[in-house]
Design a protein around this motif. Structure first.
Motif, mmCIF file in Angstrom:
data_model
loop_
_atom_site.group_PDB
_atom_site.id
_atom_site.type_symbol
_atom_site.label_atom_id
_atom_site.label_comp_id
_atom_site.label_asym_id
_atom_site.label_seq_id
_atom_site.Cartn_x
_atom_site.Cartn_y
_atom_site.Cartn_z
ATOM 1 N N GLU A 1 48.520 28.643 11.493
ATOM 2 C CA GLU A 1 47.958 29.149 10.326
ATOM 3 C C GLU A 1 47.467 27.747 9.670
ATOM 4 O O GLU A 1 48.256 26.714 9.355
ATOM 5 N N PHE A 2 46.489 27.941 9.043
ATOM 6 C CA PHE A 2 45.766 26.911 8.150
ATOM 7 C C PHE A 2 45.666 27.615 6.815
ATOM 8 O O PHE A 2 44.767 28.664 6.512
ATOM 9 N N ALA A 3 46.453 27.267 5.757
ATOM 10 C CA ALA A 3 46.243 28.204 4.362
ATOM 11 C C ALA A 3 45.122 27.075 3.648
ATOM 12 O O ALA A 3 45.592 25.825 3.385
ATOM 13 N N LEU A 4 44.278 27.922 2.976
ATOM 14 C CA LEU A 4 43.375 27.277 2.432
ATOM 15 C C LEU A 4 43.264 28.103 0.921
ATOM 16 O O LEU A 4 44.216 28.789 0.529
ATOM 17 N N GLY A 5 42.749 27.435 -0.020
ATOM 18 C CA GLY A 5 42.722 27.571 -1.490
ATOM 19 C C GLY A 5 42.777 28.894 -1.821
ATOM 20 O O GLY A 5 41.712 29.727 -1.222
ATOM 21 N N GLY A 6 43.832 29.631 -2.520
ATOM 22 C CA GLY A 6 43.626 31.036 -2.836
ATOM 23 C C GLY A 6 44.412 31.756 -1.969
ATOM 24 O O GLY A 6 44.575 33.087 -2.032
ATOM 25 N N ASP A 7 44.934 31.244 -0.835
ATOM 26 C CA ASP A 7 45.693 31.841 0.134
ATOM 27 C C ASP A 7 47.288 32.003 -0.264
ATOM 28 O O ASP A 7 47.539 31.119 -0.892
ATOM 29 N N MET A 8 47.813 32.986 0.213
ATOM 30 C CA MET A 8 49.173 33.283 -0.212
ATOM 31 C C MET A 8 50.157 32.836 0.908
ATOM 32 O O MET A 8 50.033 33.122 2.037
ATOM 33 N N LEU A 9 51.255 32.141 0.735
ATOM 34 C CA LEU A 9 52.112 31.767 1.821
ATOM 35 C C LEU A 9 53.368 32.542 1.137
ATOM 36 O O LEU A 9 53.745 32.541 -0.031
ATOM 37 N N SER A 10 54.239 32.817 2.127
ATOM 38 C CA SER A 10 55.562 33.279 1.769
ATOM 39 C C SER A 10 56.700 32.739 2.530
ATOM 40 O O SER A 10 56.542 32.450 3.705
ATOM 41 N N SER A 11 57.579 32.021 1.540
ATOM 42 C CA SER A 11 58.637 31.306 2.233
ATOM 43 C C SER A 11 59.681 32.028 2.948
ATOM 44 O O SER A 11 60.161 31.666 3.938
ATOM 45 N N VAL A 12 59.798 33.517 2.811
ATOM 46 C CA VAL A 12 60.575 34.349 3.557
ATOM 47 C C VAL A 12 59.911 34.421 5.072
ATOM 48 O O VAL A 12 60.684 34.424 5.847
ATOM 49 N N SER A 13 58.704 34.791 5.032
ATOM 50 C CA SER A 13 57.868 34.780 6.311
ATOM 51 C C SER A 13 58.035 33.397 7.095
ATOM 52 O O SER A 13 58.253 33.505 8.360
ATOM 53 N N ALA A 14 57.850 32.356 6.655
ATOM 54 C CA ALA A 14 57.720 31.233 7.194
ATOM 55 C C ALA A 14 59.413 31.079 7.870
ATOM 56 O O ALA A 14 59.357 30.455 8.966
ATOM 57 N N ALA A 15 60.392 31.407 7.026
ATOM 58 C CA ALA A 15 61.697 31.171 7.547
ATOM 59 C C ALA A 15 61.928 32.179 8.582
ATOM 60 O O ALA A 15 62.465 31.831 9.503
ATOM 61 N N LEU A 16 61.673 33.359 8.621
ATOM 62 C CA LEU A 16 61.723 34.325 9.586
ATOM 63 C C LEU A 16 61.067 33.816 10.998
ATOM 64 O O LEU A 16 61.582 33.839 11.882
ATOM 65 N N ALA A 17 59.929 33.418 10.659
ATOM 66 C CA ALA A 17 59.059 32.904 11.667
ATOM 67 C C ALA A 17 59.432 31.356 12.404
ATOM 68 O O ALA A 17 58.898 31.031 13.502
ATOM 69 N N GLN A 18 60.294 30.963 11.679
ATOM 70 C CA GLN A 18 60.974 29.378 11.942
ATOM 71 C C GLN A 18 59.539 28.605 11.974
ATOM 72 O O GLN A 18 59.546 27.585 12.876
#
Length: 179
Positions: free
Chosen positions: A16-33
């Motif tokens: 994924e490329f997160a652009l301005g205004g996008d939300m990131l989830s640290s929990v989701s990133a951790a689960l997906a490694q």
């Protein structure tokens, strides 16, 4: 921001490329490694507490926004999977560049059809499953065929309509509303 999955053989796949205004989830990133890397200046806001469900610490409006953002990311992930699984190199690259342009919004420069792109060719290659050498060749072919120019962090569409028709780009999955 770039979200990516590092593989045991030392390679990575950009998810994924997160652009301005996008939300990131640290929990989701951790689960997906996934690892997350900033490639340009970013501002982040941390939401602490329970965001959704019974006893949520946030308004129902914010909970709805979070759910919509999760659905939009899932739609982009489905396109990324189709890109790598079923499209050729030109289609993969063109599709990604058109997606990023659509998500970036309208250019503020009159007569300019493109967007600022802080990504390296290796980032694009890792997103579309191509080596840096191959992505370099594809971008050169796109430029020579009057479709896209990618130089000095600027993507310029020389003929966006032709590229959209050539790769059958349908931006409906990027809709910013639930319908």
């Amino acid at each position: 921001m770039i979200s990516s999955k590092n593989l045991s053989n030392g390679t990575r796949i950009v998810t994924e490329f997160a652009l301005g205004g996008d939300m990131l989830s640290s929990v989701s990133a951790a689960l997906a490694q996934e690892s997350v890397q900033a490639v340009s200046p970013v501002t982040g806001y941390e939401f602490v507490g329970q965001l959704t469900g019974k006893g949520s610490d946030v308004s129902s409006q914010l909970s709805l926004i979070i759910i919509i953002e999760m659905m939009k990311r899932q739609a982009r992930m489905a396109e990324r999977l189709a890109n790598i699984g079923r499209r050729d190199a030109l289609e993969r690259t063109g599709h990604l560049l058109l997606e990023l342009a659509t998500r970036s919004g309208v250019s503020t420069r009159p007569g300019f059809d493109g967007f600022e792109c802080p990504l390296k060719q290796s980032d694009i290659g890792d997103a579309v499953g191509l080596s840096t050498v191959h992505i370099n060749r594809v971008l050169k072919d796109m430029r020579l065929n009057g479709l896209v120019s990618f130089r000095n962090g600027i993507v310029e569409f020389l003929n966006r309509r032709k590229l959209e028709e050539l790769i059958e780009f349908d931006a409906s999955y990027l809709a910013s509303h639930m319908g």
